[in-house]
Design a protein around this motif. Sequence first.
Motif, PDB file in Angstrom:
ATOM      1  N   SER A 324       0.839  -1.189   0.000  1.00  0.00           N
ATOM      2  CA  SER A 324       0.000   0.000   0.000  1.00  0.00           C
ATOM      3  C   SER A 324       0.880   1.246   0.000  1.00  0.00           C
ATOM      4  CB  SER A 324      -0.888   0.019   1.249  1.00  0.00           C
ATOM      5  OG  SER A 324      -0.072   0.146   2.411  1.00  0.00           O
ATOM      6  N   PRO A 325       0.316   2.419  -0.343  1.00  0.00           N
ATOM      7  CA  PRO A 325       1.102   3.659  -0.281  1.00  0.00           C
ATOM      8  C   PRO A 325       1.681   3.921   1.105  1.00  0.00           C
ATOM      9  CG  PRO A 325      -0.906   4.025  -1.537  1.00  0.00           C
ATOM     10  CD  PRO A 325      -1.017   2.651  -0.953  1.00  0.00           C
ATOM     11  N   SER A 326       0.925   3.624   2.156  1.00  0.00           N
ATOM     12  CA  SER A 326       1.425   3.861   3.512  1.00  0.00           C
ATOM     13  C   SER A 326       2.585   2.935   3.837  1.00  0.00           C
ATOM     14  CB  SER A 326       0.300   3.688   4.531  1.00  0.00           C
ATOM     15  OG  SER A 326      -0.244   2.377   4.468  1.00  0.00           O
ATOM     16  N   ARG A 327       2.574   1.730   3.277  1.00  0.00           N
ATOM     17  CA  ARG A 327       3.652   0.770   3.537  1.00  0.00           C
ATOM     18  C   ARG A 327       4.954   1.225   2.898  1.00  0.00           C
ATOM     19  NH1 ARG A 327       6.437  -2.406   6.713  1.00  0.00           N
ATOM     20  NH2 ARG A 327       7.082  -4.402   5.819  1.00  0.00           N
ATOM     21  N   ARG A 329       5.773   4.257   2.067  1.00  0.00           N
ATOM     22  CA  ARG A 329       6.216   5.469   2.760  1.00  0.00           C
ATOM     23  C   ARG A 329       6.871   5.116   4.095  1.00  0.00           C
ATOM     24  NH1 ARG A 329       5.529  10.644   1.658  1.00  0.00           N
ATOM     25  NH2 ARG A 329       4.359  11.192  -0.205  1.00  0.00           N
ATOM     26  N   ALA A 330       6.317   4.128   4.786  1.00  0.00           N
ATOM     27  CA  ALA A 330       6.881   3.715   6.068  1.00  0.00           C
ATOM     28  C   ALA A 330       8.290   3.167   5.898  1.00  0.00           C
ATOM     29  CB  ALA A 330       5.977   2.668   6.723  1.00  0.00           C
ATOM     30  N   THR A 334       9.532   8.289  -0.779  1.00  0.00           N
ATOM     31  CA  THR A 334       8.681   9.447  -1.004  1.00  0.00           C
ATOM     32  C   THR A 334       8.604   9.718  -2.501  1.00  0.00           C
ATOM     33  OG1 THR A 334      10.511  11.027  -0.794  1.00  0.00           O
ATOM     34  CG2 THR A 334       9.293  10.468   1.209  1.00  0.00           C
ATOM     35  N   THR A 358       1.636  14.623   4.767  1.00  0.00           N
ATOM     36  CA  THR A 358       2.415  13.385   4.835  1.00  0.00           C
ATOM     37  C   THR A 358       3.298  13.309   6.068  1.00  0.00           C
ATOM     38  OG1 THR A 358       4.191  14.354   3.502  1.00  0.00           O
ATOM     39  CG2 THR A 358       2.458  13.165   2.325  1.00  0.00           C
ATOM     40  N   LYS A 361       1.935  11.780  10.777  1.00  0.00           N
ATOM     41  CA  LYS A 361       2.200  10.567  11.550  1.00  0.00           C
ATOM     42  C   LYS A 361       3.471  10.664  12.377  1.00  0.00           C
ATOM     43  CE  LYS A 361      -0.208   6.857   9.098  1.00  0.00           C
ATOM     44  NZ  LYS A 361      -0.050   5.533   8.429  1.00  0.00           N
ATOM     45  N   SER A 362       4.365  11.557  11.993  1.00  0.00           N
ATOM     46  CA  SER A 362       5.643  11.673  12.706  1.00  0.00           C
ATOM     47  C   SER A 362       5.482  12.250  14.101  1.00  0.00           C
ATOM     48  CB  SER A 362       6.607  12.560  11.904  1.00  0.00           C
ATOM     49  OG  SER A 362       6.140  13.902  11.897  1.00  0.00           O
TER      50      SER A 362
END
Length: 499
Positions: A324-327, A329-330, A334, A358, A361-362
């Motif tokens: 997924s996009p979140s995966r 990025r994690a 970028t 974006t 979450k940090s």
Amino acid sequence: MRKALEFQGVHKSFGQNSALVDAFFSAHWGEVHALLGENGAGKSTLMNIASGLYAPDKGLVKISDKPVIIDGPQAANDFGVGMIHQHFKLVENMTVLENIVLAHGQGGWRKSLQRVRKQISDISNEIGFDIDPDAQVNTLSVSEQQRTEIIKVLIGGAKILILDEPTAVLTDEESTGLLDQLQIFAEQGKCIILITHKLREVFSHANRVTVMRGGKTIDSGQSPKNLTPEKLSKLMVGEPTEISRISYSPPKETVLELNGIFSKRDNGHTALDNFNLKLNAGQVYGLAGVGGNGQTELAEILMGVRSMNSGEFILSGTPLTNPSPSRVRALGLTCVPAERYIYGLAGDLSVMDNCVITHLKSGQFGTFFWTNRRAINKETKQAIIDSEIHGAEPSTRARLLSGGNAQKLVLARELAGSATVLLAHSPTRGLDVRACTAVHEALRKSASNGTAVLLLSEDLDEIFAISDQIGVINNGRLVGEFNSPADRSKIGHLMVSHH
């Protein structure tokens, strides 16, 4: 020589922002007239008035020396004005043929389909474009969509043809072919207005040039023969701009590896065919290729928005299967996407929201239950200043920014953190000389800090300017790799050869 299109004392504002201030311009029949300027200089706004999208607040518009009121796109079409916009005006869930019939159909749907299909074939063969009239627009690459727009305007019978960055997604060979064809149209009596940031196009194909800055006309109607690149650059940005050479460093550890990637487009055609790529920390890897050869699908796989049919995707040492996009990025990837208003920005959200979305979450700006709006506002104001995002305030809606300034916003956000891999897909598309230099320097700085930069671009000048390794993609395959400095002719040959 008679004037085809003329503006006198034109003003245009959006809210408190003045886009045009006493702007003037005139282009003649039978010429290619280049219109230059920085992002936010007013070039597109002025030409959007000619195409009927905007109405001037004040001033006079003339066509063939007669005052006119262009109160909409249909009126512009009736006056023989056709514009190919930087952001395409196509219905994505319709085919190429249906889009053109929708704009220029006559005598019933079925007869229009037959007539327009032949026109598409004739014009495509004349210009050298390869377009499938039955392809759905949302399956086309950016460059294929642009070709569709060019064909659509030509079929509409435009006599005054305005092109906003028409070669931004074309190869050198395609660009030369298109510009040569535009010169032929001018010789046939048409008026061609070319909005471009590529100075070589001005000197090779324009009869005259007008420069805008800050919504004002700085210089109008000069022959490029009387100018030098240095003088023209100074007129555009107010100061000479130079691109410094990259300092190469030995490659470090591998952070991205693609092995045997196979992927199909939505129409079932093969997009990537046994594609292989290895990317090392601290390098800028430029992937060159003609648009439509798998670059868009590759970018979508890396962003996590498209599934691959088979192959191995390893990011930061972690094997991934359609993440997924979140995966991604994690794991430190970028992205600066080519389609900024689809994947990069939420147009109806503010600049402030887009700038930090974006990074939430940090924990830098609080938690999911409470965000520090004051800190976000301060961060956004600094990003606007540092990235020179003209016409922007933290509360400005992102969709109100010009194309170049919208791209600057995406870049400011994606370059703000520390990334393992930075995917930059046509990052300077539509940007002016100074903005291009800033983007290139930012990408180099990321690489010098240890980030692996993957640059996907159809602009060979950009590839050569900052890449220390260059790959060539053709028909979905990696067909060659070169260490910089590379032979431009060899790379160009691989880009257009059939494999």
